[in-house]
Design a protein around this motif. Structure first.
Motif, PDB file in Angstrom:
ATOM      1  N   GLU A   1       2.002  -4.660   7.463  1.00  0.00           N
ATOM      2  CA  GLU A   1       2.638  -5.980   7.548  1.00  0.00           C
ATOM      3  C   GLU A   1       1.898  -7.000   6.682  1.00  0.00           C
ATOM      4  OE1 GLU A   1       3.907  -9.354  10.887  1.00  0.00           O
ATOM      5  OE2 GLU A   1       2.556  -7.711  11.430  1.00  0.00           O
ATOM      6  N   SER A   2       0.551  -6.973   6.727  1.00  0.00           N
ATOM      7  CA  SER A   2      -0.213  -7.928   5.918  1.00  0.00           C
ATOM      8  C   SER A   2      -0.038  -7.645   4.429  1.00  0.00           C
ATOM      9  CB  SER A   2      -1.693  -7.895   6.309  1.00  0.00           C
ATOM     10  OG  SER A   2      -2.285  -6.639   6.010  1.00  0.00           O
ATOM     11  N   LEU A   3       0.059  -6.360   4.061  1.00  0.00           N
ATOM     12  CA  LEU A   3       0.277  -6.022   2.655  1.00  0.00           C
ATOM     13  C   LEU A   3       1.641  -6.521   2.200  1.00  0.00           C
ATOM     14  CD1 LEU A   3      -1.164  -2.382   2.474  1.00  0.00           C
ATOM     15  CD2 LEU A   3      -2.266  -4.528   1.810  1.00  0.00           C
ATOM     16  N   ALA A   4       2.647  -6.331   3.047  1.00  0.00           N
ATOM     17  CA  ALA A   4       3.990  -6.797   2.698  1.00  0.00           C
ATOM     18  C   ALA A   4       4.006  -8.312   2.533  1.00  0.00           C
ATOM     19  CB  ALA A   4       4.988  -6.368   3.779  1.00  0.00           C
ATOM     20  N   LYS A   5       3.268  -9.015   3.371  1.00  0.00           N
ATOM     21  CA  LYS A   5       3.249 -10.482   3.308  1.00  0.00           C
ATOM     22  C   LYS A   5       2.573 -10.996   2.050  1.00  0.00           C
ATOM     23  CE  LYS A   5       3.672 -11.649   8.208  1.00  0.00           C
ATOM     24  NZ  LYS A   5       3.029 -12.320   9.377  1.00  0.00           N
ATOM     25  N   ILE A   6       1.475 -10.347   1.612  1.00  0.00           N
ATOM     26  CA  ILE A   6       0.809 -10.848   0.402  1.00  0.00           C
ATOM     27  C   ILE A   6       1.616 -10.522  -0.846  1.00  0.00           C
ATOM     28  CG2 ILE A   6      -1.497 -10.810   1.440  1.00  0.00           C
ATOM     29  CD1 ILE A   6      -2.070  -8.244  -0.130  1.00  0.00           C
ATOM     30  N   ILE A   7       2.332  -9.398  -0.821  1.00  0.00           N
ATOM     31  CA  ILE A   7       3.197  -9.064  -1.956  1.00  0.00           C
ATOM     32  C   ILE A   7       4.322 -10.092  -2.062  1.00  0.00           C
ATOM     33  CG2 ILE A   7       4.888  -7.376  -2.801  1.00  0.00           C
ATOM     34  CD1 ILE A   7       3.028  -5.180  -1.660  1.00  0.00           C
ATOM     35  N   GLU A   8       4.914 -10.429  -0.924  1.00  0.00           N
ATOM     36  CA  GLU A   8       5.991 -11.425  -0.919  1.00  0.00           C
ATOM     37  C   GLU A   8       5.469 -12.809  -1.294  1.00  0.00           C
ATOM     38  OE1 GLU A   8       9.344 -13.323   2.139  1.00  0.00           O
ATOM     39  OE2 GLU A   8       7.914 -11.829   2.852  1.00  0.00           O
ATOM     40  N   ALA A   9       4.290 -13.175  -0.783  1.00  0.00           N
ATOM     41  CA  ALA A   9       3.751 -14.514  -1.019  1.00  0.00           C
ATOM     42  C   ALA A   9       3.403 -14.757  -2.479  1.00  0.00           C
ATOM     43  CB  ALA A   9       2.514 -14.739  -0.146  1.00  0.00           C
ATOM     44  N   THR A  10       2.978 -13.712  -3.178  1.00  0.00           N
ATOM     45  CA  THR A  10       2.605 -13.870  -4.587  1.00  0.00           C
ATOM     46  C   THR A  10       3.774 -13.606  -5.532  1.00  0.00           C
ATOM     47  OG1 THR A  10       1.858 -11.562  -4.663  1.00  0.00           O
ATOM     48  CG2 THR A  10       0.191 -13.258  -4.193  1.00  0.00           C
ATOM     49  N   GLY A  11       4.846 -12.990  -5.013  1.00  0.00           N
ATOM     50  CA  GLY A  11       5.954 -12.628  -5.881  1.00  0.00           C
ATOM     51  C   GLY A  11       5.684 -11.361  -6.672  1.00  0.00           C
ATOM     52  N   ALA A  12       4.629 -10.650  -6.289  1.00  0.00           N
ATOM     53  CA  ALA A  12       4.308  -9.393  -6.966  1.00  0.00           C
ATOM     54  C   ALA A  12       5.291  -8.312  -6.528  1.00  0.00           C
ATOM     55  CB  ALA A  12       2.879  -8.975  -6.636  1.00  0.00           C
ATOM     56  N   SER A  13       5.413  -7.293  -7.335  1.00  0.00           N
ATOM     57  CA  SER A  13       6.260  -6.157  -6.970  1.00  0.00           C
ATOM     58  C   SER A  13       5.409  -5.104  -6.270  1.00  0.00           C
ATOM     59  CB  SER A  13       6.912  -5.551  -8.212  1.00  0.00           C
ATOM     60  OG  SER A  13       5.928  -4.975  -9.057  1.00  0.00           O
ATOM     61  N   LEU A  14       6.096  -4.216  -5.541  1.00  0.00           N
ATOM     62  CA  LEU A  14       5.375  -3.122  -4.888  1.00  0.00           C
ATOM     63  C   LEU A  14       4.707  -2.241  -5.931  1.00  0.00           C
ATOM     64  CD1 LEU A  14       4.606  -1.523  -2.368  1.00  0.00           C
ATOM     65  CD2 LEU A  14       6.810  -0.334  -2.547  1.00  0.00           C
ATOM     66  N   ASP A  15       5.388  -2.048  -7.075  1.00  0.00           N
ATOM     67  CA  ASP A  15       4.814  -1.226  -8.142  1.00  0.00           C
ATOM     68  C   ASP A  15       3.549  -1.877  -8.701  1.00  0.00           C
ATOM     69  OD1 ASP A  15       5.060   1.067 -10.092  1.00  0.00           O
ATOM     70  OD2 ASP A  15       5.123  -0.611 -11.499  1.00  0.00           O
ATOM     71  N   GLU A  16       3.564  -3.210  -8.798  1.00  0.00           N
ATOM     72  CA  GLU A  16       2.380  -3.915  -9.297  1.00  0.00           C
ATOM     73  C   GLU A  16       1.202  -3.700  -8.361  1.00  0.00           C
ATOM     74  OE1 GLU A  16       0.926  -8.510 -10.287  1.00  0.00           O
ATOM     75  OE2 GLU A  16       3.032  -8.079  -9.829  1.00  0.00           O
ATOM     76  N   PHE A  17       1.446  -3.813  -7.056  1.00  0.00           N
ATOM     77  CA  PHE A  17       0.352  -3.619  -6.103  1.00  0.00           C
ATOM     78  C   PHE A  17      -0.114  -2.166  -6.112  1.00  0.00           C
ATOM     79  CE2 PHE A  17      -1.445  -2.764  -1.899  1.00  0.00           C
ATOM     80  CZ  PHE A  17      -2.427  -3.742  -1.865  1.00  0.00           C
ATOM     81  N   THR A  18       0.849  -1.230  -6.181  1.00  0.00           N
ATOM     82  CA  THR A  18       0.483   0.188  -6.243  1.00  0.00           C
ATOM     83  C   THR A  18      -0.374   0.472  -7.474  1.00  0.00           C
ATOM     84  OG1 THR A  18       2.535   0.794  -5.114  1.00  0.00           O
ATOM     85  CG2 THR A  18       1.375   2.541  -6.294  1.00  0.00           C
ATOM     86  N   GLY A  19      -0.009  -0.188  -8.590  1.00  0.00           N
ATOM     87  CA  GLY A  19      -0.793  -0.026  -9.806  1.00  0.00           C
ATOM     88  C   GLY A  19      -2.224  -0.494  -9.628  1.00  0.00           C
ATOM     89  N   LEU A  20      -2.393  -1.593  -8.875  1.00  0.00           N
ATOM     90  CA  LEU A  20      -3.747  -2.088  -8.612  1.00  0.00           C
ATOM     91  C   LEU A  20      -4.522  -1.103  -7.736  1.00  0.00           C
ATOM     92  CD1 LEU A  20      -2.947  -5.870  -7.982  1.00  0.00           C
ATOM     93  CD2 LEU A  20      -4.080  -4.885  -9.979  1.00  0.00           C
ATOM     94  N   VAL A  21      -3.830  -0.502  -6.776  1.00  0.00           N
ATOM     95  CA  VAL A  21      -4.485   0.499  -5.932  1.00  0.00           C
ATOM     96  C   VAL A  21      -4.924   1.694  -6.772  1.00  0.00           C
ATOM     97  CG1 VAL A  21      -4.173   2.135  -4.026  1.00  0.00           C
ATOM     98  CG2 VAL A  21      -3.226  -0.187  -3.856  1.00  0.00           C
TER      99      VAL A  21
END
Length: 216
Positions: free
Chosen positions: A54-74
């Motif tokens: 839930e917290s991951l979903a909220k920070i992705i939404e809050a920044t306007g980042a895509s799931l792929d962008e966050f996955t890329g960072l991981v």
């Protein structure tokens, strides 16, 4: 490979990408400001503590980042799919605005002089010439609150609309928005409508430093 360290590093990298601290990212997402503190990443017995989906979903939404962008960072990739450089952190001097206004704390170029400063660890936006100023009082509301930390770069190029910290020859230190700067004067717009805008002769300005990061 998905690992505890990589997930937390991705959160730090996402915050850095959007010019936020980890606590600032948490606040933007509507979470407790301490949600991503380093102390929260391990349980009391030392076992790894994972952030909730839930917290991951909220920070992705809050920044306007895509799931792929966050996955890329991981996975350690940048937005182009190439291997991303590791998140660098550096320690820079931390001063209060009262210290900044006192004599003897800076050289003529606006860099902290001497040693013995408190240090603060910051994301890679900071360079070896940067330093931190802790906001004191309400003169910078609503943008900056008492206790917020501003990272400033002395000598960095500035342009209209930049947020800057200016020190006058009389020892006054202020954070405002740069409206105009010429060889004769600098015009500054106040962040707080209760405080006046300023038009200061450049002969009365000791230094100007651009704000490059804030712990909002």
């Amino acid at each position: 490979m998905l690992s505890h360290d990589r997930v937390w590093a991705a959160i730090d990298a996402l915050a850095e990408r959007y010019s936020l601290s980890a606590s600032g990212l948490a606040r933007r997402a509507g979470l407790d400001s301490t949600a991503f503190n380093k102390s929260k990443r391990l349980s009391s017995d030392g076992r790894p503590r994972w952030p909730s989906t839930e917290s991951l979903a909220k920070i992705i939404e809050a920044t306007g980042a895509s799931l792929d962008e966050f996955t890329g960072l991981v996975e350690g990739r940048d937005s182009s799919g190439h291997a991303a450089s590791p998140v660098r952190r550096s320690s820079v001097p931390l001063l209060g605005f009262a210290q900044a206004g006192a004599g003897g704390f800076f050289d003529d170029a606006g860099f902290p002089a001497g040693q013995g400063w408190d240090l603060i660890e910051l994301p890679a936006q900071s360079t070896e010439t940067a330093y931190a100023l802790k906001v004191q009082g309400d003169s910078m509301l609503p943008l900056y609150r008492n206790g917020d930390v501003l990272i400033v770069e002395p000598g960095a190029a500035t342009r209209k609309g930049d947020r800057v910290v200016v020190k006058t020859n009389g020892g006054e230190v202020m954070a405002k928005v740069l409206e105009r700067q010429t060889v004769k004067s600098i015009v500054l717009v106040s962040l707080n409508p209760d405080h006046p805008d300023r038009d200061i002769a450049m002969s009365d300005v000791e230094w100007v430093a651009r704000i490059v990061w804030a712990s909002q």
